[in-house]
Design an enzyme around this catalytic site. Structure first.
Site, mmCIF file in Angstrom:
data_model
loop_
_atom_site.group_PDB
_atom_site.id
_atom_site.type_symbol
_atom_site.label_atom_id
_atom_site.label_comp_id
_atom_site.label_asym_id
_atom_site.label_seq_id
_atom_site.Cartn_x
_atom_site.Cartn_y
_atom_site.Cartn_z
ATOM 1 N N SER A 168 0.815 -1.208 0.000
ATOM 2 C CA SER A 168 0.000 0.000 0.000
ATOM 3 C C SER A 168 0.855 1.267 0.000
ATOM 4 C CB SER A 168 -0.953 -0.034 1.198
ATOM 5 O OG SER A 168 -1.904 0.996 1.140
ATOM 6 N N ASP A 220 -2.561 6.311 -3.448
ATOM 7 C CA ASP A 220 -1.432 5.665 -2.784
ATOM 8 C C ASP A 220 -0.871 4.588 -3.706
ATOM 9 O OD1 ASP A 220 -3.528 3.864 -2.546
ATOM 10 O OD2 ASP A 220 -2.983 3.208 -0.533
ATOM 11 N N ASP A 256 -1.038 1.414 -4.056
ATOM 12 C CA ASP A 256 -1.856 0.351 -4.642
ATOM 13 C C ASP A 256 -3.227 0.838 -5.095
ATOM 14 O OD1 ASP A 256 -2.930 0.620 -2.045
ATOM 15 O OD2 ASP A 256 -3.513 -1.486 -1.971
ATOM 16 N N ASP A 280 -5.951 2.086 -3.612
ATOM 17 C CA ASP A 280 -7.234 1.958 -2.910
ATOM 18 C C ASP A 280 -7.545 3.174 -2.050
ATOM 19 O OD1 ASP A 280 -5.386 1.500 -0.894
ATOM 20 O OD2 ASP A 280 -6.275 -0.386 -0.220
#
Length: 461
Positions: free
Chosen positions: A114, A253, A255, A257
């Site tokens: 993340s 961010d 990733d 999400d």
């Protein structure tokens, strides 16, 4: 439920330090394959035809260099357990959730840490429905990890394929979450892709809808993910918005999400504010279908704004999986966190930065006003968050229960009276204790949070 490996958002840590190692990922893939095979054979998941008896697993990753190693290890472990694998390459976490559903896979695997730096990596799982795995299933995987690895017979090994059009499929899905006549012509947008998984997705989505798009953080090299860019470092985005005289900036961010925004004046718009904009619009149009779920970290100014508008509000534990749990329990559609995890259940099963940003832009276009004007009626309470890093082997729970720390917290709570609140919690993804204090403008919440953080650091020393 006690967990040996799984935290609140999968398994995460420093690459090369157990369990974030190639041999563990091999075993993890095998354990996941075993659990899925058992569920299929006992008819606990959907029925399969006799021509396709093996479990099917989707694997995607962000752009950090260690993803190559872990992708290969997971693929080998799943194959050894008799599971077929479809490889997506770099793909935002919510894109993996979506493709897990559309390819009718039994599970999806995300290789990502993340918002963490490239030295870290981790694994998250999605169910066939595109939801985070239940605690019980994670416990089953952990149980399998304690068993010796046994390879299936050669004629029962799983196969692997690469899905070449994954990016295009997800781009079309993102666009489908807003009205098919929505056009962003005339809007100047700066995107910060954090050198992460949205770098080849987000620019295409917004350009294809007509926006004038500039990009920063769009050149991943395996080592620069989240480095001074993205939703945890919005300074460069703010500078770009102001210098380009853009209408807004959007930061993802690593990733994809999470999403945060910068308005035309250079002011940050966090997840609580994004949640307010979407909720207010849905409520006004009679499409909210219930209330909104926040977390223990949600600003109490948001709760007050919802109360004024007659929108039910509920707090969940910190973590998007817990937000989704409460949404499902209430059959509500909208929830999220100040960090930028926004779950729009009417269009997606998990937090999706691109989709959430599109919902806000749709409101802007529909109302014909800039981003900052969409926040009228919401006054945030000042909030301070201090992270205290823990040395290896520290017991966060024991620290939080210590009498000295409890006295420090009680002292701050007494000073706040009814005009604020204190929250201490261990991070589910990093070795941190998070200290949050919020209160009315007359309080110096930063100083109060620092006072409690100093008490934690004294205990550690």
């Amino acid at each position: 439920m006690s967990r040996r490996y799984f935290g609140t958002d999968g398994i995460r840590g420093t690459v090369g330090e157990y369990p974030i190692t190639a041999d563990f990922m091999l075993k993890l893939g095998w354990a996941m394959g075993r659990v899925l095979s058992r569920k299929l054979s006992s008819h606990q998941t959907r029925q399969r035809s006799s021509q396709s008896p093996r479990p099917k697993v989707i694997i995607g990753k962000d752009t950090r260099i260690s993803g190559y190693m872990f992708e290969s290890a997971l693929e080998a472990g799943l194959s050894a357990a008799g599971a077929d694998v479809s490889l997506l390459g770099p793909m935002p976490t919510p894109g993996i959730a979506y493709l897990t559903r559309t390819f009718r896979a039994d599970a999806g695997i995300v290789i990502s840490a993340s918002h963490n730096p490239y030295q870290d990596n981790g694994i998250k799982f999605f169910s066939a429905e595109g939801l985070k795995l239940a605690d019980e299933v994670e416990a089953e995987i952990e149980d399998e990890l304690e068993k010796p690895l046994e390879t299936m017979a050669p004629n029962q090994l799983g196969k692997a394929v690469r899905i070449g059009d994954a990016a295009g499929r997800y781009i079309e899905f993102c666009k489908s979450t807003v009205h098919n006549r929505l056009e962003l012509h005339g809007l100047r947008i700066v995107l910060d892709c954090a050198h992460g998984a949205t770098y080849h997705i987000a620019p295409n989505v917004f350009r294809e809808l007509g926006a004038d798009v500039s990009v920063i953080g769009g050149e991943p090299d395996g080592l620069n993910i989240n480095r001074d860019v993205g939703s945890t470092h919005t300074e460069r985005l703010r500078e770009a918005v102001l210098s380009c005289q853009a209408d807004l900036g959007i930061a993802f961010d690593g990733d994809g999400d999470r999403v945060l925004m910068i308005d035309r004046r250079g002011e940050a718009v966090d997840g609580d504010e994004i949640l307010y904009i979407i909720a207010r619009d849905l409520h006004a149009r009679g499409k909210l279908n219930g209330g909104v779920v926040g977390t223990l970290m949600t600003n109490f100014g948001l709760a007050a704004a919802f109360e004024k508008q007659g929108i039910p509000f509920e707090r969940a534990k910190v973590g998007d999986r817990y937000v989704v749990e409460r949404l499902l329990a209430n059959d509500w559609l909208l929830g999220g966190e100040a960090s930028g995890h926004i779950v729009c259940r009417n269009v997606q099963t998990t937090g999706d930065g691109i989709v959430s940003a599109l919902q806000v832009l749709a409101v802007m276009v529909r109302e014909g006003v800039p981003l900052d004007q969409l926040l009228e009626g919401f006054e945030k309470a000042p909030q301070a968050l201090v992270n205290v890093r823990l040395p290896p082997g520290s017991d966060a729970r024991a620290l939080l229960e210590s009498q000295a720390l409890c006295r420090s917290v009680a002292s701050v709570e007494e000073e706040l009276g009814g005009g604020g609140r204190v929250l201490l919690r261990p991070s589910g993804t990093e070795p941190l204790i998070r200290v949050m204090v919020e209160g009315r403008p007359r309080f110096d919440v930063q100083a109060l949070a620092r006072r409690i953080a100093d008490s934690v650091e004294t205990l550690i020393a």
